[in-house]
Write an enzyme that holds these catalytic residues in place. Structure first.
Site, mmCIF file in Angstrom:
data_model
loop_
_atom_site.group_PDB
_atom_site.id
_atom_site.type_symbol
_atom_site.label_atom_id
_atom_site.label_comp_id
_atom_site.label_asym_id
_atom_site.label_seq_id
_atom_site.Cartn_x
_atom_site.Cartn_y
_atom_site.Cartn_z
ATOM 1 N N GLY A 16 0.777 -1.239 0.000
ATOM 2 C CA GLY A 16 0.000 0.000 0.000
ATOM 3 C C GLY A 16 0.809 1.290 0.000
ATOM 4 O O GLY A 16 0.369 2.295 0.549
ATOM 5 N N ASN A 61 1.329 3.145 -2.568
ATOM 6 C CA ASN A 61 0.565 4.120 -3.369
ATOM 7 C C ASN A 61 -0.621 4.665 -2.574
ATOM 8 O O ASN A 61 -0.950 5.845 -2.680
ATOM 9 C CB ASN A 61 0.102 3.492 -4.687
ATOM 10 C CG ASN A 61 1.221 3.481 -5.707
ATOM 11 O OD1 ASN A 61 1.583 4.525 -6.247
ATOM 12 N ND2 ASN A 61 1.783 2.318 -5.960
ATOM 13 N N ARG A 73 -16.855 -15.332 -8.723
ATOM 14 C CA ARG A 73 -16.445 -13.930 -8.870
ATOM 15 C C ARG A 73 -17.662 -13.018 -8.788
ATOM 16 O O ARG A 73 -17.601 -11.913 -8.287
ATOM 17 C CB ARG A 73 -15.699 -13.729 -10.191
ATOM 18 C CG ARG A 73 -15.097 -12.328 -10.270
ATOM 19 C CD ARG A 73 -13.966 -12.244 -11.239
ATOM 20 N NE ARG A 73 -14.442 -12.360 -12.598
ATOM 21 C CZ ARG A 73 -13.653 -12.221 -13.663
ATOM 22 N NH1 ARG A 73 -12.379 -11.976 -13.518
ATOM 23 N NH2 ARG A 73 -14.143 -12.327 -14.880
ATOM 24 N N ASN A 98 -6.390 3.219 -12.587
ATOM 25 C CA ASN A 98 -5.350 2.270 -12.197
ATOM 26 C C ASN A 98 -3.982 2.900 -12.406
ATOM 27 O O ASN A 98 -3.815 3.726 -13.299
ATOM 28 C CB ASN A 98 -5.458 1.008 -13.076
ATOM 29 C CG ASN A 98 -4.411 -0.038 -12.739
ATOM 30 O OD1 ASN A 98 -4.220 -0.397 -11.578
ATOM 31 N ND2 ASN A 98 -3.707 -0.520 -13.754
ATOM 32 N N HIS A 141 -0.110 1.929 -13.351
ATOM 33 C CA HIS A 141 0.701 0.847 -13.921
ATOM 34 C C HIS A 141 2.153 1.322 -13.999
ATOM 35 O O HIS A 141 2.408 2.438 -14.465
ATOM 36 C CB HIS A 141 0.181 0.478 -15.321
ATOM 37 C CG HIS A 141 0.953 -0.634 -15.926
ATOM 38 N ND1 HIS A 141 0.761 -1.957 -15.564
ATOM 39 C CD2 HIS A 141 1.977 -0.625 -16.814
ATOM 40 C CE1 HIS A 141 1.619 -2.712 -16.224
ATOM 41 N NE2 HIS A 141 2.363 -1.928 -16.985
ATOM 42 N N GLU A 144 -12.473 -2.710 -20.275
ATOM 43 C CA GLU A 144 -12.438 -4.180 -20.292
ATOM 44 C C GLU A 144 -11.128 -4.747 -20.867
ATOM 45 O O GLU A 144 -10.891 -5.950 -20.795
ATOM 46 C CB GLU A 144 -13.684 -4.745 -20.998
ATOM 47 C CG GLU A 144 -13.925 -4.309 -22.413
ATOM 48 C CD GLU A 144 -14.478 -2.887 -22.542
ATOM 49 O OE1 GLU A 144 -14.634 -2.184 -21.525
ATOM 50 O OE2 GLU A 144 -14.729 -2.474 -23.687
ATOM 51 N N ASP A 161 -5.058 -2.786 -18.975
ATOM 52 C CA ASP A 161 -4.184 -1.617 -19.182
ATOM 53 C C ASP A 161 -4.516 -0.877 -20.482
ATOM 54 O O ASP A 161 -3.663 -0.152 -21.019
ATOM 55 C CB ASP A 161 -2.686 -2.021 -19.171
ATOM 56 C CG ASP A 161 -2.270 -2.626 -17.838
ATOM 57 O OD1 ASP A 161 -2.772 -2.178 -16.791
ATOM 58 O OD2 ASP A 161 -1.445 -3.546 -17.842
ATOM 59 N N GLU A 209 9.232 5.859 -6.480
ATOM 60 C CA GLU A 209 9.570 7.128 -5.814
ATOM 61 C C GLU A 209 9.412 8.325 -6.757
ATOM 62 O O GLU A 209 8.900 9.369 -6.365
ATOM 63 C CB GLU A 209 11.016 7.084 -5.299
ATOM 64 C CG GLU A 209 11.171 6.150 -4.125
ATOM 65 C CD GLU A 209 12.623 5.939 -3.714
ATOM 66 O OE1 GLU A 209 12.834 5.294 -2.677
ATOM 67 O OE2 GLU A 209 13.535 6.396 -4.439
ATOM 68 N N GLU A 213 5.289 6.915 -9.554
ATOM 69 C CA GLU A 213 3.977 6.466 -9.057
ATOM 70 C C GLU A 213 3.433 7.326 -7.920
ATOM 71 O O GLU A 213 2.284 7.773 -7.963
ATOM 72 C CB GLU A 213 4.067 5.007 -8.585
ATOM 73 C CG GLU A 213 4.371 4.041 -9.710
ATOM 74 C CD GLU A 213 4.367 2.597 -9.226
ATOM 75 O OE1 GLU A 213 3.432 2.200 -8.530
ATOM 76 O OE2 GLU A 213 5.307 1.859 -9.575
HETATM 77 C C1 GRF Z 1 2.796 -0.672 -7.797
HETATM 78 O O1 GRF Z 1 3.974 -0.906 -8.488
HETATM 79 C C2 GRF Z 1 1.691 -0.338 -8.758
HETATM 80 O O2 GRF Z 1 2.139 0.335 -9.884
HETATM 81 C C3 GRF Z 1 1.200 -1.685 -9.155
HETATM 82 O O3 GRF Z 1 1.294 -2.459 -7.970
HETATM 83 C C4 GRF Z 1 2.281 -1.917 -7.106
HETATM 84 C C5 GRF Z 1 1.617 -1.645 -5.779
HETATM 85 O O4 GRF Z 1 2.477 -1.293 -4.746
HETATM 86 N N1 GRF Z 1 -0.065 -1.605 -9.819
HETATM 87 P P1 GRF Z 1 1.881 -0.736 -3.385
HETATM 88 O O5 GRF Z 1 0.988 -1.806 -2.770
HETATM 89 O O6 GRF Z 1 1.150 0.535 -3.656
HETATM 90 O O7 GRF Z 1 3.099 -0.500 -2.517
#
Ligand code: GRF
Length: 212
Positions: free
Chosen positions: A25, A27, A79, A121, A123, A161, A164, A191, A194
């Site tokens: 977590g 992010n 699901r 999302n 990526h 759908e 990415d 760092e 993201e």
């Molecule tokens: C990140 O690299 C994000 O881009 C990807 O999953 C990772 C998550 O890391 N989708 P965190 O749980 O936020 O540390």
């Protein structure tokens, strides 16, 4: 989500946000820190949903006073049942925007179609490079190094759908350095790209939602 009933405080309207996680977590932490620093004035971090129990992301949410729940996929027979439970929570909290921040469970086409341009999302590459099915975690950086690109980065995009494949919201480039390993590159991308990009993108989208 069709008729968003936005939160509001003295600063004005805010979009109610659910963050979906599966791991550490970091992010999510970037979002929490940005909100605390007043950098996301249109975002109300209301709910964190984890696809796994016991992950540190849940602690981060609780420490920040955000409602946090684990909804492990394996505890549901299908699901459909799993997503029904998630939808119930989103509706209860009147969520306007879903942020996938390291969420490793795959969402169905039905779920994604239910929230057009309401799921984003992050990526860890410059889409359309090193993305699509199977490209997650360290694999993305391994492939970037294998190919020999000199620049990589991160992308925040809407979810549709196609894995990415949704509309790009923001991107940020990061240099690949001599001697990089997948781990060092992953760290630099997090760092430099993201953690900077995700709060900016959330504020951008939340601000637009609040404008109506
Ligand atoms: C990140 O690299 C994000 O881009 C990807 O999953 C990772 C998550 O890391 N989708 P965190 O749980 O936020 O540390």
């Amino acid at each position: 989500m069709d008729n968003p009933d936005f939160s509001s405080d003295q600063q004005g309207k805010k979009a109610k946000i659910a963050v979906f996680v599966s791991g550490g977590g970091t992010n999510l932490q970037a979002l929490i820190d940005a909100a605390a620093a007043g950098k996301m004035p249109h975002a109300d971090l209301k709910l964190v949903i984890s696809s796994k129990e016991g992950v540190y992301a849940l602690e981060r949410a609780k420490n920040a006073g955000i409602e946090a729940v684990a909804v492990p996929r394996k505890t549901f027979d299908s699901r459909e049942a799993y997503e029904k439970e998630i939808i119930k929570m989103l509706e209860q909290e009147e969520i306007d925007l879903i942020v996938l921040a390291g969420f490793l469970s795959v969402l169905s086409e039905d779920f994604v179609k239910r929230y057009p341009e309401r799921i984003i999302n992050i990526h860890p590459s410059l889409i359309p490079s090193f993305c699509g099915d199977g490209f997650y975690g360290l694999k993305v950086h391994e492939e970037a190094l294998k190919y020999g690109v000199k620049v990589t980065g991160a992308t925040v995009h809407f979810v549709n759908e196609i894995t990415d494949g949704g509309k790009i919201i923001l991107q940020k480039a990061v240099d690949v350095e001599e001697g990089d390993t997948p781990e060092t590159l992953q760290k630099r991308v997090m760092e430099q790209a993201e953690w900077v990009l995700l709060p900016r993108a959330v504020e951008l989208v939340a601000g637009k939602l609040c404008e109506g």
